[in-house]
Design an enzyme around this catalytic site. Structure first.
Site, PDB file in Angstrom:
ATOM      1  N   LYS A  74       0.957  -1.231   0.052  1.00 41.04           N
ATOM      2  CA  LYS A  74      -0.002  -0.142  -0.072  1.00 41.04           C
ATOM      3  C   LYS A  74       1.103   1.216  -0.105  1.00 41.04           C
ATOM      4  O   LYS A  74       1.406   1.539   0.982  1.00 41.04           O
ATOM      5  CB  LYS A  74      -0.922  -0.002   1.160  1.00 41.04           C
ATOM      6  CG  LYS A  74      -1.782   1.283   1.182  1.00 41.04           C
ATOM      7  CD  LYS A  74      -2.847   0.975   2.452  1.00 41.04           C
ATOM      8  CE  LYS A  74      -4.015   2.103   2.374  1.00 41.04           C
ATOM      9  NZ  LYS A  74      -3.349   3.452   2.251  1.00 41.04           N
ATOM     10  N   ARG A  95      -7.585  12.667  -6.300  1.00 44.65           N
ATOM     11  CA  ARG A  95      -8.772  11.852  -5.590  1.00 44.65           C
ATOM     12  C   ARG A  95      -9.717  12.644  -5.357  1.00 44.65           C
ATOM     13  O   ARG A  95     -10.867  12.251  -5.398  1.00 44.65           O
ATOM     14  CB  ARG A  95      -8.195  11.064  -4.623  1.00 44.65           C
ATOM     15  CG  ARG A  95      -9.095  10.106  -4.082  1.00 44.65           C
ATOM     16  CD  ARG A  95      -8.814   9.349  -2.612  1.00 44.65           C
ATOM     17  NE  ARG A  95      -9.883   8.407  -2.369  1.00 44.65           N
ATOM     18  CZ  ARG A  95     -11.008   8.742  -2.046  1.00 44.65           C
ATOM     19  NH1 ARG A  95     -11.012  10.038  -1.636  1.00 44.65           N
ATOM     20  NH2 ARG A  95     -11.625   7.806  -1.628  1.00 44.65           N
ATOM     21  N   GLU A 128      -1.293   5.957  -7.656  1.00 47.60           N
ATOM     22  CA  GLU A 128      -0.388   6.739  -6.489  1.00 47.60           C
ATOM     23  C   GLU A 128       1.027   7.457  -7.480  1.00 47.60           C
ATOM     24  O   GLU A 128       1.647   6.828  -7.676  1.00 47.60           O
ATOM     25  CB  GLU A 128      -0.010   5.901  -5.509  1.00 47.60           C
ATOM     26  CG  GLU A 128      -0.206   6.555  -4.184  1.00 47.60           C
ATOM     27  CD  GLU A 128      -1.354   6.465  -3.416  1.00 47.60           C
ATOM     28  OE1 GLU A 128      -1.284   6.951  -2.265  1.00 47.60           O
ATOM     29  OE2 GLU A 128      -2.547   5.794  -4.156  1.00 47.60           O
ATOM     30  N   LYS A 250      -3.566  -2.283   7.715  1.00 41.92           N
ATOM     31  CA  LYS A 250      -2.449  -1.434   8.174  1.00 41.92           C
ATOM     32  C   LYS A 250      -1.567  -1.728   8.917  1.00 41.92           C
ATOM     33  O   LYS A 250      -1.880  -2.740   9.800  1.00 41.92           O
ATOM     34  CB  LYS A 250      -3.538  -0.237   8.734  1.00 41.92           C
ATOM     35  CG  LYS A 250      -4.810   0.210   7.775  1.00 41.92           C
ATOM     36  CD  LYS A 250      -3.878   1.257   6.841  1.00 41.92           C
ATOM     37  CE  LYS A 250      -3.721   2.616   7.526  1.00 41.92           C
ATOM     38  NZ  LYS A 250      -3.162   3.606   6.340  1.00 41.92           N
TER      39      LYS A 250
END
Length: 251
Positions: A74, A95, A128, A250
């Site tokens: 991520k 975004r 990204e 996470k």
């Protein structure tokens, strides 16, 4: 508290966070804060909504069967959508709130292919913008760069775009691994599988070997688990905030 979290969300997406991700997640959970992204001025709609990811902090509580998922890093940067019409780049957006963002087409032309062959119709590629983790506050640096008015200054910065999905699925690809392979073939840097179902290990290793792009120099903040079977992913559908066929683990 919701007003404070609204402000923290705006600052995060503009590249200047006022609290850490962990602090934001804790407060959002405690106060049942569900707002994703933020409203932007001079906004342009995304062709397809950019969803956030459901968060998980322990694989034992994963919402999906991880043995059916492709796991990728991520990346900790600024999410962007790229819209191609008949293979030509026509629009790039931040975004924003996931439904609309700021037009950054003039900047993204420096980082991505402006032609991807003759793909018919519209294709939205998401990914990204990242800066090397050797740069202090690399995420803020990447997100702040998208707001620069001087395109020459933007082009001189050590930034990269890393693609992780496409809508609709390119070439009617039936697996997520095929999506990543197609994105790589079209000239994009892509996220690379960290783990995958045993039946896909050889294909995944081949993709990793083919791509010379070094992801390790960019910051990450966890892992993304996504169902490899695109049909199963689409059948699960979406909530108003996130796809049910993927989640973020996470740190």
């Amino acid at each position: 508290m919701h007003a404070f979290l609204d402000k923290a969300s705006v600052m995060y997406y503009e590249g200047y966070p006022i609290i850490s991700d962990a602090e934001f997640d804790l407060l959002a959970e405690k106060h049942n804060y569900k707002t994703v992204g933020y409203k932007v001025t001079d906004a342009v709609p995304h062709a397809y909504q950019m969803y956030s990811l459901q968060k998980c902090f322990d694989l034992d509580n994963a919402p999906l069967d991880v043995d059916k998922c492709i796991c990728t890093p991520k990346l900790d940067g600024a999410a962007v959508s790229l819209l191609y019409a008949a293979g030509s780049l026509v629009l790039a957006l931040t975004r924003g709130d996931g439904k609309q963002g700021k037009d950054i087409t003039d900047k993204m032309r420096w980082l991505v292919p402006t032609k991807i062959g003759n793909e018919p119709g519209l294709v939205q590629i998401t990914g990204e913008v990242v800066a090397p983790k050797s740069i202090p506050n690399a995420r803020n640096y990447a997100a702040g760069s998208l707001g620069l008015k001087d395109v020459d200054e933007f082009s001189a910065r050590p930034l990269a775009f890393v693609a992780y999905d496409a809508t609709p699925r390119l070439d009617r690809t039936i697996t997520y691994l095929c999506v990543l392979k197609t994105l790589h073939r079209l000239g994009f840097n892509t996220v690379l599988p960290q783990s995958q179902p045993e039946a896909l290990q050889i294909a995944a290793k081949r993709l990793v070997a083919e791509q010379s792009f070094d992801l390790s120099i960019y910051p990450t903040d966890g892992y993304v688990y996504r169902l490899n079977d695109n049909e199963e992913f689409l059948e699960l559908g979406y909530t108003s905030h996130h796809p049910r066929g993927a989640f973020a683990l996470k740190e």
